[in-house]
Design an enzyme around this catalytic site. Sequence first.
Site, PDB file in Angstrom:
ATOM      1  N   SER A  19       0.852  -1.181   0.000  1.00  0.00           N
ATOM      2  CA  SER A  19       0.000   0.000   0.000  1.00  0.00           C
ATOM      3  C   SER A  19       0.884   1.225   0.000  1.00  0.00           C
ATOM      4  O   SER A  19       2.050   1.164   0.430  1.00  0.00           O
ATOM      5  CB  SER A  19      -0.882   0.005   1.255  1.00  0.00           C
ATOM      6  OG  SER A  19      -1.518   1.257   1.437  1.00  0.00           O
ATOM      7  N   TYR A  25      -2.349  -1.055  10.239  1.00  0.00           N
ATOM      8  CA  TYR A  25      -2.240  -1.096   8.779  1.00  0.00           C
ATOM      9  C   TYR A  25      -0.913  -0.497   8.321  1.00  0.00           C
ATOM     10  O   TYR A  25      -0.195  -1.094   7.517  1.00  0.00           O
ATOM     11  CB  TYR A  25      -3.415  -0.341   8.154  1.00  0.00           C
ATOM     12  CG  TYR A  25      -3.533  -0.503   6.660  1.00  0.00           C
ATOM     13  CD1 TYR A  25      -3.995  -1.691   6.113  1.00  0.00           C
ATOM     14  CD2 TYR A  25      -3.206   0.535   5.792  1.00  0.00           C
ATOM     15  CE1 TYR A  25      -4.126  -1.844   4.736  1.00  0.00           C
ATOM     16  CE2 TYR A  25      -3.330   0.393   4.422  1.00  0.00           C
ATOM     17  CZ  TYR A  25      -3.794  -0.806   3.898  1.00  0.00           C
ATOM     18  OH  TYR A  25      -3.903  -0.962   2.536  1.00  0.00           O
ATOM     19  N   LYS A  80       1.984  -2.794   6.620  1.00  0.00           N
ATOM     20  CA  LYS A  80       2.269  -2.549   5.205  1.00  0.00           C
ATOM     21  C   LYS A  80       3.711  -2.083   4.998  1.00  0.00           C
ATOM     22  O   LYS A  80       4.323  -2.376   3.970  1.00  0.00           O
ATOM     23  CB  LYS A  80       1.278  -1.542   4.623  1.00  0.00           C
ATOM     24  CG  LYS A  80      -0.140  -2.106   4.480  1.00  0.00           C
ATOM     25  CD  LYS A  80      -0.178  -3.328   3.565  1.00  0.00           C
ATOM     26  CE  LYS A  80      -1.591  -3.800   3.300  1.00  0.00           C
ATOM     27  NZ  LYS A  80      -1.628  -4.964   2.369  1.00  0.00           N
TER      28      LYS A  80
END
Length: 269
Positions: A141, A154, A158
């Site tokens: 991401s 997250y 990532k």
Amino acid sequence: MDINGKVAVVTGAGGGIGAALAEALVAAGARVVVADLKADGVESVAKSLNADTPDSAVAVAGDVSRTEQIQRLIQTAEESFGPVDLYFANAGVGGGVNLDASEEDWDLAHQVNVMAHVRAAQLLVPGWVERGSGYFVSTASAAGLLTQIGSATYSVSKHGAVAFAEWLSVTYGDQGVKVSCLCPMGVNTDMLTGGAPITNETQRRAAQAVTDAGGVLEPAEVAAMVLAAMDTEEFLILPHPEVKTFLSRKTGDIDRWLAGMRRYQASLA
């Protein structure tokens, strides 16, 4: 790399980017094993692919962060089509927000967003080195290059996915193993809002931070960019060109970039 005739495994393929990748791969002449935690979604994807191109896809449902499930995917591919040439570690989870994220949130993000990639590479890369050919595509991401306002789990996981992809390329890139890392911003999938209604202000700001920073792309657009990058064996795939600019600013002056991110976060309303 020429996709035609290759055997691929795509995780997180019950919808979104994964389903679009599977469709693009089959259109390019590959055969695919599509995997997802949700059986109905991935079975529907395989059915659609086989309706257009008979015997091009097989569905496998299960938790693709577990070693035994990845082994099952590889075995299914080998029995159905032949040795795996391409592995798309695309399954991902959003996780909790802020410091309220639980131990379970942190563990889930780490297992799915990082360790699923590690375990797949452990099973596939030795054979690829022996054969002198293989391709690992990691879906990370833009949050793995920059950071995600709102979600610590997250952002951290990532970043780990990007770091592992970089390590794979450095370590095995001269032994026939190609690696690409996909780092999009907003894509029109459930991941944009966590796959559920937004229930608090932090989640709302996190989603707005993504949609305001750049355009929201369709999964098919992203899949086409992935295959184009694989054709030239390009490592970093940035469907949103803004990310390259943001990354340059970050590495050029980290303190200024952090201050700017704090201002941007405060401006979200």
